[in-house]
Design a protein around this motif. Structure first.
Motif, mmCIF file in Angstrom:
data_model
loop_
_atom_site.group_PDB
_atom_site.id
_atom_site.type_symbol
_atom_site.label_atom_id
_atom_site.label_comp_id
_atom_site.label_asym_id
_atom_site.label_seq_id
_atom_site.Cartn_x
_atom_site.Cartn_y
_atom_site.Cartn_z
ATOM 1 N N LEU A 289 0.813 -1.317 -0.011
ATOM 2 C CA LEU A 289 0.053 0.055 0.024
ATOM 3 C C LEU A 289 0.801 1.274 0.117
ATOM 4 O O LEU A 289 0.663 2.210 -0.855
ATOM 5 C CB LEU A 289 -1.019 0.091 1.160
ATOM 6 C CG LEU A 289 -1.816 1.416 1.420
ATOM 7 C CD1 LEU A 289 -2.628 1.685 0.401
ATOM 8 C CD2 LEU A 289 -2.510 1.041 2.893
ATOM 9 N N LEU A 290 1.998 1.317 0.822
ATOM 10 C CA LEU A 290 2.871 2.470 0.978
ATOM 11 C C LEU A 290 3.558 2.661 -0.292
ATOM 12 O O LEU A 290 3.914 3.654 -0.722
ATOM 13 C CB LEU A 290 3.630 2.186 2.204
ATOM 14 C CG LEU A 290 2.836 2.207 3.483
ATOM 15 C CD1 LEU A 290 3.756 1.838 4.589
ATOM 16 C CD2 LEU A 290 2.234 3.613 3.717
ATOM 17 N N ALA A 291 4.080 1.474 -0.951
ATOM 18 C CA ALA A 291 4.983 1.404 -1.919
ATOM 19 C C ALA A 291 4.163 2.055 -3.186
ATOM 20 O O ALA A 291 4.589 2.672 -4.095
ATOM 21 C CB ALA A 291 5.766 0.359 -2.316
ATOM 22 N N VAL B 296 -3.311 -9.011 10.406
ATOM 23 C CA VAL B 296 -4.651 -9.550 9.739
ATOM 24 C C VAL B 296 -5.362 -8.421 9.410
ATOM 25 O O VAL B 296 -5.667 -7.998 8.075
ATOM 26 C CB VAL B 296 -5.533 -10.808 10.095
ATOM 27 C CG1 VAL B 296 -6.561 -10.805 9.407
ATOM 28 C CG2 VAL B 296 -4.684 -11.936 10.285
ATOM 29 N N PHE B 297 -5.805 -7.594 10.310
ATOM 30 C CA PHE B 297 -6.800 -6.517 10.121
ATOM 31 C C PHE B 297 -6.089 -5.465 9.275
ATOM 32 O O PHE B 297 -6.631 -4.757 8.351
ATOM 33 C CB PHE B 297 -7.219 -5.661 11.289
ATOM 34 C CG PHE B 297 -8.267 -6.710 12.242
ATOM 35 C CD1 PHE B 297 -8.656 -7.734 11.697
ATOM 36 C CD2 PHE B 297 -8.011 -6.472 13.737
ATOM 37 C CE1 PHE B 297 -9.659 -8.525 12.425
ATOM 38 C CE2 PHE B 297 -8.941 -7.549 14.426
ATOM 39 C CZ PHE B 297 -9.583 -8.390 13.608
ATOM 40 N N GLY B 298 -4.489 -5.101 9.630
ATOM 41 C CA GLY B 298 -4.114 -4.242 8.875
ATOM 42 C C GLY B 298 -3.886 -4.558 7.316
ATOM 43 O O GLY B 298 -3.846 -3.778 6.532
ATOM 44 N N CYS B 299 -3.606 -5.750 7.015
ATOM 45 C CA CYS B 299 -3.208 -6.060 5.582
ATOM 46 C C CYS B 299 -4.848 -6.313 4.985
ATOM 47 O O CYS B 299 -4.703 -5.825 3.695
ATOM 48 C CB CYS B 299 -2.746 -7.676 5.889
ATOM 49 S SG CYS B 299 -2.559 -8.493 4.130
ATOM 50 N N LEU B 300 -5.892 -6.542 5.586
ATOM 51 C CA LEU B 300 -7.097 -6.512 4.820
ATOM 52 C C LEU B 300 -7.600 -5.155 4.615
ATOM 53 O O LEU B 300 -7.975 -4.700 3.552
ATOM 54 C CB LEU B 300 -8.268 -6.880 5.888
ATOM 55 C CG LEU B 300 -8.218 -8.624 6.224
ATOM 56 C CD1 LEU B 300 -9.305 -8.937 7.168
ATOM 57 C CD2 LEU B 300 -8.440 -9.212 4.700
ATOM 58 N N ILE B 301 -7.137 -4.120 5.225
ATOM 59 C CA ILE B 301 -7.398 -2.774 5.431
ATOM 60 C C ILE B 301 -6.549 -2.246 3.880
ATOM 61 O O ILE B 301 -6.967 -1.522 3.099
ATOM 62 C CB ILE B 301 -7.289 -1.839 6.420
ATOM 63 C CG1 ILE B 301 -8.165 -1.974 7.528
ATOM 64 C CG2 ILE B 301 -6.831 -0.162 6.085
ATOM 65 C CD1 ILE B 301 -7.956 -1.183 8.904
ATOM 66 N N ALA B 302 -5.139 -2.731 4.087
ATOM 67 C CA ALA B 302 -4.428 -2.464 2.911
ATOM 68 C C ALA B 302 -4.666 -2.750 1.630
ATOM 69 O O ALA B 302 -4.892 -2.099 0.490
ATOM 70 C CB ALA B 302 -2.814 -2.955 3.167
ATOM 71 N N GLY C 216 -7.969 -3.588 0.966
ATOM 72 C CA GLY C 216 -9.100 -2.668 0.366
ATOM 73 C C GLY C 216 -8.898 -1.584 -0.213
ATOM 74 O O GLY C 216 -9.304 -1.062 -1.192
ATOM 75 N N VAL C 217 -7.713 -0.786 0.385
ATOM 76 C CA VAL C 217 -7.444 0.661 -0.289
ATOM 77 C C VAL C 217 -6.884 0.424 -1.394
ATOM 78 O O VAL C 217 -7.111 1.021 -2.346
ATOM 79 C CB VAL C 217 -6.233 1.400 0.922
ATOM 80 C CG1 VAL C 217 -5.844 2.729 0.060
ATOM 81 C CG2 VAL C 217 -7.171 1.560 2.056
ATOM 82 N N LEU C 218 -5.754 -0.546 -1.612
ATOM 83 C CA LEU C 218 -4.976 -0.859 -2.920
ATOM 84 C C LEU C 218 -6.259 -1.368 -4.186
ATOM 85 O O LEU C 218 -5.935 -0.703 -5.202
ATOM 86 C CB LEU C 218 -4.319 -1.919 -2.752
ATOM 87 C CG LEU C 218 -2.657 -1.728 -2.275
ATOM 88 C CD1 LEU C 218 -2.157 -3.001 -1.841
ATOM 89 C CD2 LEU C 218 -2.148 -1.005 -3.118
ATOM 90 N N SER C 219 -7.374 -2.005 -3.559
ATOM 91 C CA SER C 219 -8.390 -2.199 -4.468
ATOM 92 C C SER C 219 -8.994 -1.213 -5.143
ATOM 93 O O SER C 219 -9.475 -0.965 -6.072
ATOM 94 C CB SER C 219 -9.341 -3.351 -3.985
ATOM 95 O OG SER C 219 -8.724 -4.513 -3.317
ATOM 96 N N CYS C 220 -9.506 -0.280 -4.197
ATOM 97 C CA CYS C 220 -10.024 0.844 -4.541
ATOM 98 C C CYS C 220 -9.150 1.975 -5.444
ATOM 99 O O CYS C 220 -9.545 2.783 -6.423
ATOM 100 C CB CYS C 220 -10.302 1.862 -3.129
ATOM 101 S SG CYS C 220 -11.471 1.238 -2.149
ATOM 102 N N LEU C 221 -7.825 1.768 -5.159
ATOM 103 C CA LEU C 221 -6.768 2.399 -6.075
ATOM 104 C C LEU C 221 -6.834 2.100 -7.288
ATOM 105 O O LEU C 221 -6.780 2.667 -8.357
ATOM 106 C CB LEU C 221 -5.361 2.699 -5.299
ATOM 107 C CG LEU C 221 -4.429 3.327 -6.115
ATOM 108 C CD1 LEU C 221 -4.830 4.802 -6.273
ATOM 109 C CD2 LEU C 221 -2.960 3.111 -5.469
ATOM 110 N N TYR C 222 -6.657 0.747 -7.472
ATOM 111 C CA TYR C 222 -6.755 -0.068 -8.653
ATOM 112 C C TYR C 222 -8.063 0.137 -9.589
ATOM 113 O O TYR C 222 -7.980 0.598 -10.792
ATOM 114 C CB TYR C 222 -6.927 -1.428 -8.547
ATOM 115 C CG TYR C 222 -6.726 -2.442 -9.782
ATOM 116 C CD1 TYR C 222 -5.500 -2.427 -10.558
ATOM 117 C CD2 TYR C 222 -7.748 -3.053 -10.144
ATOM 118 C CE1 TYR C 222 -5.466 -3.234 -11.708
ATOM 119 C CE2 TYR C 222 -7.906 -3.761 -11.465
ATOM 120 C CZ TYR C 222 -6.818 -3.875 -12.043
ATOM 121 O OH TYR C 222 -6.698 -4.550 -13.292
#
Length: 293
Positions: A20-22, A142-148, A150-156
Motif C-alpha cells: 500500500l505504501l509503496a 490480519v486487520f492491517g493487511c485487509l485494510i491495505a 481494500g485501499v489498494l483495490s479502491c486505488l486499482y
C-alpha cells in the motif's frame, strides 16, 4: 516446516502493508517523475494522528483510517500547490532534495508536537491472534493487511475505471497525447500527488498499531519503500506489490532464522543486489540511455 510456513505468512501480511505504501510512492514517480523522499515522514505523521485519535478520543487506530486518509490527501494537495509543482520540467534529483527538506521540516514539527519519544497504539486486539491448527495469525497484522488490500483495490479501481484514473494513466503514458484529448497535466499531477500522499493516511494508521514509532522513524520507512520500488521497478504498480511481498517475507525470514537486528538491513541489501543484477527491477522497463527525447 510449521515455523517456515508461519514465517512466510507473517511476511505476506506485513508485505501487504508495504505494498500500500509503496503504491503511493511509485504512482507519484510514474506520473510526475518525482521521487518523494518525504513519503516516510508523511507516514509517521499519519501514525501520530492515528495515535492521537486513539489516545485522546478512544477511536480505534484502524478505524482512524477514515480520518487520516482524507487528511493526508488534503495535505498532499497543499504540499503540491505550495512546493512540488515548481519541480515541473526539473531533473528527478531536484525532487529528492526538495522532498528531503520537506521530510526534515515534518520531522521537526512532529518533534515539537509529540516529542521525540517512542509512541505505539495498542488496542485490545493488539496481542491477540487467530489460530488455524498450529499456525497463528496476529489480529493486528490480519486487520492491517485487509485494510491495505481494500485501499489498494479502491486505488486499482480508480486507475482502471474512473475518469480521473484514466487521466492519470494517460499522462503517465504520454503527456502530449493527453493534452490532445483535453487532459490538464497540471491538475492530474496535483491529484496524483495528493492520492500518493493519501495512501500514507491508511498506511500510517496501520503502522501505528504494528510498530512503535517516533519522529525519526521515517528514515527507516523510506529505506523500506525505496527498496520495494527499486526491487519491483520504478513506476510499476504491479512491481511495487510484488516487491513489497518479497521484502516482507525477506524481513521476517531474516528475523526468524538470523537475527531481528539484521532484518533492518534487508532493504539496503535488496537495493544493492537489484541495482547490480537487474537495474530496471522485476517489472520495470529497461530504457535506452542514448535515446533522443
Amino acid at each position: 516446516m510449521t515455523q517456515l510456513v508461519q514465517t512466510i505468512i507473517l511476511g505476506l501480511l506485513i508485505g501487504g502493508v508495504y505494498a500500500l505504501l509503496a503504491a503511493g510512492l511509485t504512482l507519484i514517480f510514474g506520473v510526475m517523475d518525482v521521487i518523494n523522499v518525504a513519503q516516510g515522514a508523511l507516514l509517521i505523521l499519519a501514525a501520530f494522528i492515528a495515535w492521537t485519535l486513539w489516545n485522546d478520543l478512544g477511536i480505534d487506530p484502524l478505524l482512524g483510517v477514515l480520518v487520516t486518509t482524507p487528511t493526508m490527501f488534503a495535505l498532499g494537495w497543499l504540499m503540491y500547490m505550495l512546493t512540488v509543482r515548481f519541480l515541473s520540467g526539473k531533473p528527478a534529483s531536484m525532487s529528492v532534495l526538495l522532498t528531503f527538506a520537506l521530510a526534515l521540516v515534518i520531522e521537526g514539527v512532529m518533534g515539537m508536537i509529540w516529542s521525540t519519544t517512542y509512541h505505539a497504539a495498542t488496542p485490545g486486539y493488539f496481542a491477540q491472534s487467530f489460530r488455524l491448527g498450529d499456525l497463528y495469525f496476529p489480529k493486528a497484522q490480519v486487520f492491517g493487511c485487509l485494510i491495505a488490500i481494500g485501499v489498494l483495490s479502491c486505488l486499482y479501481g480508480l486507475l482502471r475505471s474512473a475518469w480521473p484514473g484514466r487521466a492519470i494513466r494517460a499522462v503517465s503514458e504520454n503527456v502530449s497525447s493527453a493534452l490532445l484529448v483535453g487532459v490538464n497535466p497540471k491538475k492530474v499531477a496535483a491529484l496524483t500527488f495528493a492520492i500518493g500522499v493519501a495512501t500514507t493516511g491508511a498506511g500510517g494508521s496501520i503502522a501505528a498499531v504494528l510498530y512503535p514509532f517516533l519522529p525519526g522513524s521515517h528514515y527507516q520507512w523510506i529505506s523500506r519503500l525505496l527498496g520495494v520500488i527499486v526491487l519491483g521497478g520504478m513506476g510499476s504498480l504491479p512491481g511495487a506489490v510484488i516487491g513489497a511481498l518479497a521484502l516482507g517475507v525477506a524481513e521476517t525470514t531474516t528475523a526468524t532464522y538470523v537475527s531481528p537486528r539484521w532484518a533492518t538491513m534487508v532493504p539496503y541489501a535488496l537495493i544493492i543486489v537489484v541495482l547490480l543484477a537487474r537495474p530496471q527491477g522485476i517489472m520495470g522497463a529497461k530504457l535506452r540511455e542514448d535515446a533522443v527525447v
